[in-house]
Design an enzyme around this catalytic site. Sequence first.
Site, PDB file in Angstrom:
ATOM      1  CG  MET A  30      -1.912  -1.197   1.147  1.00  0.00           C
ATOM      2  SD  MET A  30      -3.450  -0.945   2.031  1.00  0.00           S
ATOM      3  CE  MET A  30      -2.861  -0.736   3.679  1.00  0.00           C
ATOM      4  CG  HIS A  34       8.619   0.203   5.974  1.00  0.00           C
ATOM      5  ND1 HIS A  34       8.892  -1.145   5.985  1.00  0.00           N
ATOM      6  CD2 HIS A  34       7.288   0.312   6.231  1.00  0.00           C
ATOM      7  CE1 HIS A  34       7.800  -1.819   6.263  1.00  0.00           C
ATOM      8  NE2 HIS A  34       6.794  -0.971   6.396  1.00  0.00           N
ATOM      9  N   GLY A  36      11.262  -2.780   5.428  1.00  0.00           N
ATOM     10  CA  GLY A  36      10.555  -4.074   5.439  1.00  0.00           C
ATOM     11  C   GLY A  36      10.099  -4.419   4.025  1.00  0.00           C
ATOM     12  CG  HIS A  37       7.043  -2.103   2.081  1.00  0.00           C
ATOM     13  ND1 HIS A  37       6.896  -0.979   2.862  1.00  0.00           N
ATOM     14  CD2 HIS A  37       5.843  -2.727   2.089  1.00  0.00           C
ATOM     15  CE1 HIS A  37       5.661  -0.929   3.322  1.00  0.00           C
ATOM     16  NE2 HIS A  37       4.995  -1.975   2.872  1.00  0.00           N
ATOM     17  N   GLY A 147       5.041  -9.750   4.202  1.00  0.00           N
ATOM     18  CA  GLY A 147       5.798  -9.633   5.452  1.00  0.00           C
ATOM     19  C   GLY A 147       5.076 -10.326   6.602  1.00  0.00           C
ATOM     20  CD  GLU A 148       7.394 -14.973   8.750  1.00  0.00           C
ATOM     21  OE1 GLU A 148       8.369 -14.580   9.433  1.00  0.00           O
ATOM     22  OE2 GLU A 148       7.206 -16.154   8.425  1.00  0.00           O
ATOM     23  CG  ASP A 150       0.448  -7.080   8.006  1.00  0.00           C
ATOM     24  OD1 ASP A 150      -0.249  -6.509   8.856  1.00  0.00           O
ATOM     25  OD2 ASP A 150       1.239  -6.481   7.256  1.00  0.00           O
TER      26      ASP A 150
HETATM   27  O1  PAF Z   1      -0.194  -5.757   3.748  1.00  0.00           O
HETATM   28  C1  PAF Z   1      -0.591  -4.815   3.030  1.00  0.00           C
HETATM   29  O2  PAF Z   1       0.093  -3.810   2.842  1.00  0.00           O
HETATM   30  C2  PAF Z   1      -1.950  -4.926   2.371  1.00  0.00           C
HETATM   31  O3  PAF Z   1      -2.869  -5.553   3.198  1.00  0.00           O
HETATM   32  C3  PAF Z   1      -1.898  -5.602   0.981  1.00  0.00           C
HETATM   33  C4  PAF Z   1      -1.475  -7.052   1.088  1.00  0.00           C
HETATM   34  C5  PAF Z   1      -0.940  -4.843   0.082  1.00  0.00           C
HETATM   35  C6  PAF Z   1      -3.293  -5.575   0.346  1.00  0.00           C
HETATM   36  O4  PAF Z   1      -3.737  -4.259   0.172  1.00  0.00           O
END
Ligand code: PAF
Length: 289
Positions: A30, A34, A36-37, A147-148, A150
């Site tokens: 989204m 950072h 992590g991404h 990422g873990e 979530d």
């Molecule tokens: O984890 C996130 O950033 C969001 O839930 C995702 C998987 C991109 C879906 O919008």
Amino acid sequence: MEVINSVNELKAKINAFRKDNKKIGLVPTMGALHKGHASLVTRSVKENDVTVVSVFVNPTQFNDKNDLEKYPRTLEADCKLLESIGTTIVFAPTVEEIYPEPDTRSFSYAPTDSVMEGAFRPGHFNGVCQIVSKLFMFVEPDSAYFGEKDFQQIAVIKAMVNDYRSKNEEWAKRLTICPCPIVRENDGLALSSRNTLLAPNERTIAPYIFKALSASVEYSKTHTVEETKNMTINQINAIEGLEVQYYEIVNADTLQTVNSWEDAEHIQGCITVFCGATPIRLIDNINYK
Ligand code: PAF
């Protein structure tokens, strides 16, 4: 690196890559990226010929309008970072492009999606499944990276992919979901786009969440699940400005609450904490075994 806004253009590019037998990795995000991404994208770039990163603040997964409005949006900086780590395509559509009409599909994978975040954010995982299924259908990736932090989201997405597999969807049969470890600040705070919303005093107390989680792992060696859960909640609630919304110690595969450390092979503690006056909702998790 190309930035694409249109679904048709994205599909055309993907078709061309597929004809060339390219291995495709997808990193759904989204934005407000950072480290992590960056770790997810770096892994995808290493494991695939082509990496597609979606940057889309998905309205259907926000059950709180205010949270959706406040969500940080930093596309220009995101693109710079993505280019520097070797992304092939950034897919950054508008809401109208993704939802030309309301998405009325309903996904239900109880109990995986009905406990914890599912209970406190009604409709959240339905929205996540709506957008992630669309992205999977547009890109038909070989691998998708999440990422873990979530932790529950990964379990729900795996359940959704299994559901599509059972319906013989070719894209689902090919797809591997790749969970990636949480990246933390030096003081232990799990990286999150929401961290940028923390006021300085909130940023100072937020690391106590991971401190308490880490301490609880040691504590769990000589205490019951219930004692460990209570100790963790009490330690966090004792910090002024932090308030635990829930802390569940669960079977890491089924997300069902465990009563004893012997109840499951893999056990995870999943927490959500309100931080500060606004408040900012922070999630984290830790592995016990
Ligand atoms: O984890 C996130 O950033 C969001 O839930 C995702 C998987 C991109 C879906 O919008």
